[in-house]
Design a protein around this motif. Structure first.
Motif, PDB file in Angstrom:
ATOM      1  N   UNK A 132       0.853  -1.192   0.000  1.00 16.67           N
ATOM      2  CA  UNK A 132       0.000   0.000   0.000  1.00 16.67           C
ATOM      3  C   UNK A 132       0.893   1.247   0.000  1.00 16.67           C
ATOM      4  N   UNK A 133       0.659   2.114  -0.939  1.00 14.17           N
ATOM      5  CA  UNK A 133       1.460   3.354  -0.993  1.00 14.17           C
ATOM      6  C   UNK A 133       0.712   4.437  -1.755  1.00 14.17           C
ATOM      7  N   UNK A 134       0.981   5.675  -1.335  1.00 16.35           N
ATOM      8  CA  UNK A 134       0.355   6.856  -1.939  1.00 16.35           C
ATOM      9  C   UNK A 134       1.456   7.823  -2.334  1.00 16.35           C
ATOM     10  N   UNK A 135       1.329   8.442  -3.490  1.00 14.87           N
ATOM     11  CA  UNK A 135       2.321   9.441  -3.914  1.00 14.87           C
ATOM     12  C   UNK A 135       2.408  10.528  -2.852  1.00 14.87           C
ATOM     13  N   UNK A 136       3.616  11.024  -2.616  1.00 12.35           N
ATOM     14  CA  UNK A 136       3.826  12.054  -1.596  1.00 12.35           C
ATOM     15  C   UNK A 136       2.865  13.218  -1.786  1.00 12.35           C
ATOM     16  N   UNK A 137       2.638  13.591  -3.047  1.00  8.85           N
ATOM     17  CA  UNK A 137       1.793  14.757  -3.368  1.00  8.85           C
ATOM     18  C   UNK A 137       0.332  14.567  -2.952  1.00  8.85           C
ATOM     19  N   UNK A 138      -0.072  13.308  -2.713  1.00  7.69           N
ATOM     20  CA  UNK A 138      -1.489  13.024  -2.454  1.00  7.69           C
ATOM     21  C   UNK A 138      -1.738  12.406  -1.081  1.00  7.69           C
ATOM     22  N   UNK A 139      -0.747  12.468  -0.189  1.00  5.54           N
ATOM     23  CA  UNK A 139      -0.922  11.849   1.135  1.00  5.54           C
ATOM     24  C   UNK A 139      -1.826  12.687   2.030  1.00  5.54           C
ATOM     25  N   UNK A 140      -2.456  12.008   2.983  1.00  4.00           N
ATOM     26  CA  UNK A 140      -3.306  12.699   3.963  1.00  4.00           C
ATOM     27  C   UNK A 140      -4.622  13.174   3.391  1.00  4.00           C
ATOM     28  N   UNK A 141      -5.025  12.580   2.251  1.00  2.89           N
ATOM     29  CA  UNK A 141      -6.280  12.977   1.614  1.00  2.89           C
ATOM     30  C   UNK A 141      -7.243  11.806   1.494  1.00  2.89           C
ATOM     31  N   UNK A 142      -6.924  10.712   2.167  1.00  9.29           N
ATOM     32  CA  UNK A 142      -7.850   9.585   2.170  1.00  9.29           C
ATOM     33  C   UNK A 142      -7.651   8.599   1.038  1.00  9.29           C
ATOM     34  N   UNK A 143      -6.545   8.719   0.280  1.00 10.10           N
ATOM     35  CA  UNK A 143      -6.324   7.803  -0.848  1.00 10.10           C
ATOM     36  C   UNK A 143      -6.128   6.364  -0.354  1.00 10.10           C
ATOM     37  N   UNK A 144      -5.246   6.174   0.630  1.00 11.81           N
ATOM     38  CA  UNK A 144      -4.999   4.811   1.126  1.00 11.81           C
ATOM     39  C   UNK A 144      -6.253   4.246   1.786  1.00 11.81           C
ATOM     40  N   UNK A 145      -6.986   5.089   2.477  1.00 12.89           N
ATOM     41  CA  UNK A 145      -8.237   4.638   3.100  1.00 12.89           C
ATOM     42  C   UNK A 145      -9.199   4.124   2.035  1.00 12.89           C
ATOM     43  N   UNK A 146      -9.339   4.867   0.948  1.00 15.98           N
ATOM     44  CA  UNK A 146     -10.242   4.451  -0.132  1.00 15.98           C
ATOM     45  C   UNK A 146      -9.739   3.163  -0.792  1.00 15.98           C
ATOM     46  N   UNK A 147      -8.423   3.039  -0.964  1.00 18.41           N
ATOM     47  CA  UNK A 147      -7.862   1.814  -1.548  1.00 18.41           C
ATOM     48  C   UNK A 147      -8.139   0.601  -0.658  1.00 18.41           C
ATOM     49  N   UNK A 148      -7.939   0.783   0.650  1.00 18.36           N
ATOM     50  CA  UNK A 148      -8.187  -0.332   1.575  1.00 18.36           C
ATOM     51  C   UNK A 148      -9.647  -0.746   1.571  1.00 18.36           C
ATOM     52  N   UNK A 149     -10.532   0.242   1.527  1.00 15.57           N
ATOM     53  CA  UNK A 149     -11.977  -0.064   1.480  1.00 15.57           C
ATOM     54  C   UNK A 149     -12.303  -0.875   0.207  1.00 15.57           C
ATOM     55  N   UNK A 150     -11.689  -0.494  -0.911  1.00  8.55           N
ATOM     56  CA  UNK A 150     -11.925  -1.226  -2.162  1.00  8.55           C
ATOM     57  C   UNK A 150     -11.387  -2.649  -2.053  1.00  8.55           C
ATOM     58  N   UNK A 151     -10.217  -2.800  -1.432  1.00  8.89           N
ATOM     59  CA  UNK A 151      -9.625  -4.142  -1.271  1.00  8.89           C
ATOM     60  C   UNK A 151     -10.507  -4.993  -0.360  1.00  8.89           C
ATOM     61  N   UNK A 152     -11.040  -4.398   0.687  1.00 10.26           N
ATOM     62  CA  UNK A 152     -11.911  -5.145   1.602  1.00 10.26           C
ATOM     63  C   UNK A 152     -13.185  -5.595   0.876  1.00 10.26           C
ATOM     64  N   UNK A 153     -13.765  -4.710   0.076  1.00  8.27           N
ATOM     65  CA  UNK A 153     -14.988  -5.061  -0.658  1.00  8.27           C
ATOM     66  C   UNK A 153     -14.701  -6.210  -1.636  1.00  8.27           C
ATOM     67  N   UNK A 154     -13.548  -6.146  -2.307  1.00  7.66           N
ATOM     68  CA  UNK A 154     -13.191  -7.219  -3.253  1.00  7.66           C
ATOM     69  C   UNK A 154     -12.934  -8.526  -2.507  1.00  7.66           C
ATOM     70  N   UNK A 155     -12.326  -8.438  -1.340  1.00  7.56           N
ATOM     71  CA  UNK A 155     -12.071  -9.652  -0.548  1.00  7.56           C
ATOM     72  C   UNK A 155     -13.393 -10.332  -0.207  1.00  7.56           C
ATOM     73  N   UNK A 156     -14.380  -9.545   0.190  1.00  3.33           N
ATOM     74  CA  UNK A 156     -15.699 -10.109   0.519  1.00  3.33           C
ATOM     75  C   UNK A 156     -16.306 -10.754  -0.726  1.00  3.33           C
ATOM     76  N   UNK A 157     -16.196 -10.053  -1.863  1.00  4.06           N
ATOM     77  CA  UNK A 157     -16.732 -10.614  -3.125  1.00  4.06           C
ATOM     78  C   UNK A 157     -16.084 -11.964  -3.460  1.00  4.06           C
ATOM     79  N   UNK A 158     -14.834 -12.125  -3.063  1.00  3.47           N
ATOM     80  CA  UNK A 158     -14.122 -13.386  -3.328  1.00  3.47           C
ATOM     81  C   UNK A 158     -14.317 -14.395  -2.192  1.00  3.47           C
ATOM     82  N   UNK A 159     -15.245 -14.106  -1.298  1.00  2.00           N
ATOM     83  CA  UNK A 159     -15.560 -15.061  -0.233  1.00  2.00           C
ATOM     84  C   UNK A 159     -14.547 -15.090   0.888  1.00  2.00           C
ATOM     85  N   UNK A 160     -13.727 -14.046   0.993  1.00  2.00           N
ATOM     86  CA  UNK A 160     -12.703 -14.016   2.033  1.00  2.00           C
ATOM     87  C   UNK A 160     -13.280 -13.329   3.276  1.00  2.00           C
ATOM     88  N   UNK A 161     -13.057 -13.912   4.440  1.00  2.00           N
ATOM     89  CA  UNK A 161     -13.660 -13.407   5.669  1.00  2.00           C
ATOM     90  C   UNK A 161     -12.618 -12.951   6.684  1.00  2.00           C
TER      91      UNK A 161
END
Ligand SMILES: CC(C)(COP(=O)(O)OP(=O)(O)OC[C@H]1O[C@@H](n2cnc3c(N)ncnc32)[C@H](O)[C@@H]1OP(=O)(O)O)[C@@H](O)C(=O)NCCC(=O)NCCS
Length: 172
Positions: A94-123
């Motif tokens: 997980x990484x965010x460009x320095x120019x875009x840190x502290x704006x919720x980018x990693x949070x949004x990426x993690x949320x997307x990864x969690x949603x995909x994990x659920x779709x793949x049956x991962x608990x």
């Protein structure tokens, strides 16, 4: 956060090049993501070649965060686990460009990864992060539980050992 879009990345050369630049910058700025500084762009591109090929085989999903045409963040969801662990997945790179840190980018990426994990049956999601200079606060804010710490686990990108913290989160 305006105009940031999140989606899975494919193995095209432009994407790989932007991922390589992102990885080089993250390592140079002290991010513990398996590599030492200085990391050449060619080494970084080789890493992403392998990762995107694994994604094409369905073994992982490499997510990107886009600000227009610019790739500003990434996270990987690892799905290729042993046969006795079909219910879990891991979070990595997980990484965010320095120019875009502290704006919720990693949070949004993690949320997307969690949603995909659920779709793949991962608990169950598992990850680790460096004790020094890692993202422990972010993971704890998003509901990950700290399982423990291993001392002197890895070198920091600019040298010197750091421990690693292990986290888990149940999904769904
Ligand atoms: C760790 C890393 C990925 C975080 O990326 P980021 O996009 O800045 O993360 P976010 O913006 O989602 O969250 C970071 C902080 O910004 C704050 N934040 C989130 N959304 C925000 C918003 N809309 N406005 C302002 N601040 C915000 C959060 O409160 C968070 O603070 P916290 O550390 O107290 O949780 C980034 O620092 C990085 O690339 N580090 C180098 C690589 C690395 O160490 N990766 C972790 C490997 S495990």
């Amino acid at each position: 956060m305006a105009a940031i879009t999140i989606g899975p990345l494919g193995p095209d050369p432009r994407t790989r090049s932007m991922l390589a630049s992102l990885l080089v910058e993250a390592v140079a700025s002290g991010g513990s993501v398996s590599f030492m500084h200085p990391l050449s762009k060619a080494q970084a591109a080789t890493f992403w070649d392998g990762s995107l090929a694994a994604a094409a085989r369905g073994e992982r999903i490499v997510f990107g965060a886009w600000d227009g045409e610019h790739l500003v963040g990434t996270v990987t969801l690892l799905l290729d686990l042993p046969p006795n662990q079909p219910h879990r997945a891991e979070i990595a790179k997980m990484m965010t460009r320095n120019s875009h840190r502290g704006r919720g980018v990693a949070t949004a990426l993690l949320r997307a990864a969690e949603a995909a994990a659920i779709e793949h049956g991962r608990r169950l999601l598992v990850l680790d992060t460096a004790t020094e200079g890692g993202a422990a606060q972010l993971y704890e804010r998003l509901g990950y539980t700290r399982a423990g710490e291993m001392p002197d686990f890895a070198l920091k990108p600019h040298g010197g050992l750091t421990g690693t913290l292990i986290y888990w989160k149940r999904l769904g």
